[in-house]
Design an enzyme around this catalytic site. Structure first.
Site, PDB file in Angstrom:
ATOM      1  N   LYS A   7      -6.782   3.065  -3.493  1.00 46.88           N
ATOM      2  CA  LYS A   7      -7.261   3.054  -2.114  1.00 46.88           C
ATOM      3  C   LYS A   7      -7.550   4.491  -1.689  1.00 46.88           C
ATOM      4  CE  LYS A   7      -5.303   1.866   2.465  1.00 46.88           C
ATOM      5  NZ  LYS A   7      -4.211   1.171   3.159  1.00 46.88           N
ATOM      6  N   ASP A  40       0.868  -1.182   0.000  1.00 49.01           N
ATOM      7  CA  ASP A  40       0.000   0.000   0.000  1.00 49.01           C
ATOM      8  C   ASP A  40       0.902   1.229   0.000  1.00 49.01           C
ATOM      9  OD1 ASP A  40      -1.756  -2.105   0.524  1.00 49.01           O
ATOM     10  OD2 ASP A  40      -3.038  -0.888   1.827  1.00 49.01           O
ATOM     11  N   LYS A  50     -10.148   0.029  -2.794  1.00 45.68           N
ATOM     12  CA  LYS A  50     -10.102  -0.235  -1.350  1.00 45.68           C
ATOM     13  C   LYS A  50     -10.437   1.030  -0.567  1.00 45.68           C
ATOM     14  CE  LYS A  50      -6.994  -1.470   2.450  1.00 45.68           C
ATOM     15  NZ  LYS A  50      -5.646  -1.879   2.854  1.00 45.68           N
TER      16      LYS A  50
END
Lengths: 279, 281
Positions: free
Chosen positions: B181, B117, B217
């Site tokens: 995300k 991430d 996400k």
């Protein structure tokens, strides 16, 4: 000509005044049988929301010093005093009492807050103990709050019986989810407006208006409610609550309307500490 | 519409289990310890130890230095199938040189992370230096290669407008992100339904343009079952039902899992559950 501003009666959850998530309301009538108000008819989801808010507030209220809790309960009495006339007129409408009878009830209710306010920082002193034990320990016992307590308000004195239920719960450091007297809910609604302006942290008291018979079993079976004051329930519903509340060993009590430190202790747990000495 | 009580019984149970299987169970605190990471890994494998029907979560998401602890515990405890995601590239601010970010990513992958991430440089993005943002994502993607999935964190709470969110989404997808995300979880507002909607639309449009499916996400601020179900409805209505699987949709959360478990218990037992009946998070 002026149009009257009518009040919308709402619930009190987490320091806010929401409508019931179900969108429902029900009608209450005054002592003469005339229409009085449309309070919200709380659903089991409103109860669930109230429990989440209460659980969050419980930690904070328990940690608030007993002396500070005492000050806050006294503040409730102060703010109630300023609203006395509103309580009186609502009691007259709901219960059909004379003005002097209603006034007397309001004054008793205010005095009851002062009385329980005094108990906040004395309950552990008077009902705690130092225990003589054989061994090198200093052994002492103190009462501690249970957590979240459901209070079913009933009785014929709508305001006084309500305070009889809520005040001892708060004095012991517990938080209260109050199911208002279903026939006389206005006193509970006005009292929640007092709570909202009395330094009481949000969620320490949540007030739901609605039908006891609809919500009682959900309060009883909810695993995150630790105790129930069922004084306002009729005996049949009370018995069903006792059955449904066994799963999480809920402490379920019923009291006559007397002011007593026993009502505070009913929702407290004794903690005993063995403190080593002389080693 | 999404807040009303439209989803019931069997559908709700399905939604709860789907949401659980999509959770990136996250702990990103300065106070994290190996003990805490192990406890969330145990929870990831078996969210409700009293009920083996409950699926395992989508992934475990930790800081770089905890990747090894998480991977070892998962491998030795029946959680081999659960990936470990690492927040790399000077998370959460992204304020470091590209060399440091590359090294950070290398380190996480070497320790067993199979999902990275990364955060974008919001300062560069907002001042119009899009090529810097793009280059950084490309660099990190090169390091990930086939070894790790790349999730690009846009930190929508700092991007100011929805137009920016859409622009950043396309930038990330074009640079090779496998997932986009919403947030680090350190900035408010985080994964609001509106922001997720914009990102899902971007993903849908990107798929129509290129035929490539990019995952989404949302992370931060999704705490209740109702929030999670709202997200699932958004996915289904916007990107389509194909996105309703952990390969293409994840929810970054920690407290959410307990709420989902409590709702699941309520559906099985008929009585509302409480915090005492789920593990701490």
């Amino acid at each position: 000509m002026r149009i009257d501003v009518k009040k919308t009666y709402k619930l009190f959850i987490g320091g806010e005044f929401p409508r019931s998530e179900s969108g429902r309301s029900y009608e209450v009538y005054d002592a003469k049988g005339n229409f009085l108000a449309n309070p919200a008819l709380a659903s089991r989801k409103d109860l669930r929301d109230a429990v989440v808010s209460s659980r969050g507030a419980a930690e904070k209220w328990e940690k608030t010093s007993a002396f500070n809790r005492s000050q806050i309960l006294y503040r409730v009495a102060e703010v109630m005093q300023g609203r006395a006339e509103q309580f009186v007129s609502e009691i007259i409408a709901q219960e059909g009492l004379t003005k002097s009878q209603a006034k007397k009830q309001v004054e008793k209710a205010i005095d009851l807050w002062v009385w329980y306010s005094g108990w906040c920082d004395k309950i552990a002193t008077i009902y705690g103990a130092t225990n003589p034990v054989s061994g090198s320990f200093y052994n002492f016992t103190i009462p501690e709050p249970l957590g979240v307590v459901g209070v079913f308000a009933g009785g014929k004195d709508s305001l006084l019986d309500l305070v009889h239920g809520i005040a001892p719960v708060l004095a012991g450091g517990n938080v209260a989810i109050t199911l208002a007297n279903q026939n006389f809910p206005l006193s509970a609604i006005t009292l929640s407006e007092v709570f909202a302006t009395s330094d009481l942290p949000a969620g320490v008291v949540n007030v739901l208006t609605g039908k006891h018979s609809e919500l009682a079993s959900w309060v009883a079976s909810h695993m995150d409610i630790d105790g129930i004051d069922g004084s306002g329930l009729d005996s049949q519903v009370y018995e069903s609550v006792r059955l449904a509340g066994t799963d999480n060993l809920k402490r379920i009590k019923k009291f006559s309307s007397t002011q007593s430190p026993e009502r505070i202790l009913a929702f407290m747990e004794s903690k005993t500490v063995w403190h080593p000495i002389g080693i | 519409m999404l807040s009303t009580r439209s989803i019931k019984t069997a559908s709700k149970l399905w939604a709860i289990d789907t949401a659980i299987s999509m959770i990136d169970l996250t702990t990103l605190e300065g106070a994290d310890t190996p003990g805490k990471v192990i406890s969330i890994c145990a929870k990831a494998i078996r969210p409700d130890p009293t009920n083996l029907e409950v699926p395992h979560v989508g992934a475990v998401c930790v800081y770089n230095d905890m990747v090894k602890v998480a991977r070892q515990f998962l491998d030795s405890s029946g959680g081999e199938q659960i990936p470990v995601a690492a927040v790399s590239t000077a998370f959460p601010s992204g304020r470091a040189s590209i060399e440091v970010k590359q090294r950070d990513t290398e380190d996480a992958i070497a320790n067993g992370a199979t999902e990275i991430d990364m955060v974008i440089d919001r300062g560069a993005f907002l001042s119009g230096n899009l090529s810097k943002v793009l280059t950084e994502i490309v660099c990190i993607k090169e390091i990930c290669g086939d070894r790790a999935h790349l999730k690009v964190i846009l930190e929508t709470g700092e991007l100011v407008t929805y137009d920016n969110v859409r622009k950043a989404s396309f930038l990330a997808m074009a640079a090779g992100a496998d997932f986009i995300k919403t947030s680090t979880g350190k900035v408010q507002p985080a994964a609001t339904p509106a922001v997720v909607l914009v990102m899902l639309e971007a993903v849908r449009d990107y798929y129509q343009l290129t035929g490539k499916k990019i995952g989404v996400k949302p992370a931060g601020g999704i705490r209740t079952t109702k929030d999670a179900i709202k997200q699932l409805v958004l996915v289904n209505e916007t990107a389509g039902p194909e996105w309703l699987n952990p390969e293409l949709f994840r929810i970054g959360a920690s407290a959410l899992l307990n709420d989902l478990l409590m709702q699941r218990m309520k559906m099985k037992s008929g009585q509302y559950s409480g915090r005492n009946y789920v593990s701490l998070d």
